[in-house]
Design an enzyme around this catalytic site. Sequence first.
Site, PDB file in Angstrom:
ATOM      1  CG  HIS A   1      -1.669  -1.094   1.600  1.00 42.99           C
ATOM      2  ND1 HIS A   1      -3.019  -1.096   1.348  1.00 42.99           N
ATOM      3  CD2 HIS A   1      -1.379  -2.292   2.156  1.00 42.99           C
ATOM      4  CE1 HIS A   1      -3.527  -2.264   1.754  1.00 42.99           C
ATOM      5  NE2 HIS A   1      -2.552  -3.004   2.241  1.00 42.99           N
TER       6      HIS A   1
ATOM      7  CD  GLU B   1      -1.034   1.423   4.530  1.00 41.71           C
ATOM      8  OE1 GLU B   1      -0.577   2.308   3.763  1.00 41.71           O
ATOM      9  OE2 GLU B   1      -2.211   1.008   4.487  1.00 41.71           O
TER      10      GLU B   1
HETATM   11 ZN   LIG Z   1      -4.036   0.546   0.468  1.00 38.61          ZN
END
Ligand SMILES: [Zn+2]
Length: 255
Positions: A21, A86
């Site tokens: 992400h 992330e």
């Molecule tokens: Zn995402």
Amino acid sequence: MPSPNQGERRDGRRPDMIVLHYTGMADAEAALELLKARGSEVSTHYFVFEDGRIFQLVQESRRAWHAGAAFWAGETDINSCSIGIEIANPGHDYGYPDFPKRQIAAVTALCRGIQTRNTIPPARVLAHSDVAPSRKQDPGEKFPWRTLRDSGVGHWVDPAPIGKGGAVLALGDRSDAVAVMQQSLIQYGYGLAANSTYDSTTYDAVAAFQRHFRPERIDGIGDESTRATLRELLAQRGRIRTIAARASDFARLAS
Ligand SMILES: [Zn+2]
């Protein structure tokens, strides 16, 4: 830096997928705070800053809440089967800067470590946009998948050149060629129906595919370059699986 936003993986599932992400927020520190905040209902296993610092928020054995409504290769509970990373980047809404080299080196090393602790097939290192094409664009077309592949992370083939003829399939088309492309996307893992109609779900899946595998042009059009790249990925993944199956057969015979 534990996050309270986590739970058990369903049916004791072991992770066999990595989902990458970007944070999509102007301030990386604020993104990290959100992922640790009680009640935010979001989290991640790992967080990678621009300078390469890595923080772990959820243990790999636990279920983090990063994928949301998602689908890949028949599975809808992507959080139960995946490890989420992330990557701090403001994303498309805030100018979408390049990923710094140090950050990519950290993500690559992190993925390699995850791969030593878990069995992650190369073609199951995915973008959030791959598992949620109609909702998500992250980590986006600037993410250097090829660089990761060169370090043994993820699945990549050189994209077929653009503009070398062949049928061009687009939104609204209805044909057997559309069905063939849909079946190939489904076979690779994308969530759509093979209904011969180039509907908005097909468009979103093609755009997500391009964002990951043919980043030079993301237009949701099923051109020959897109389809040839998809065919080559499927062929190569098939060869990898055959070799892996032979290796495990041999290990059984030898033991
Ligand atoms: Zn995402």
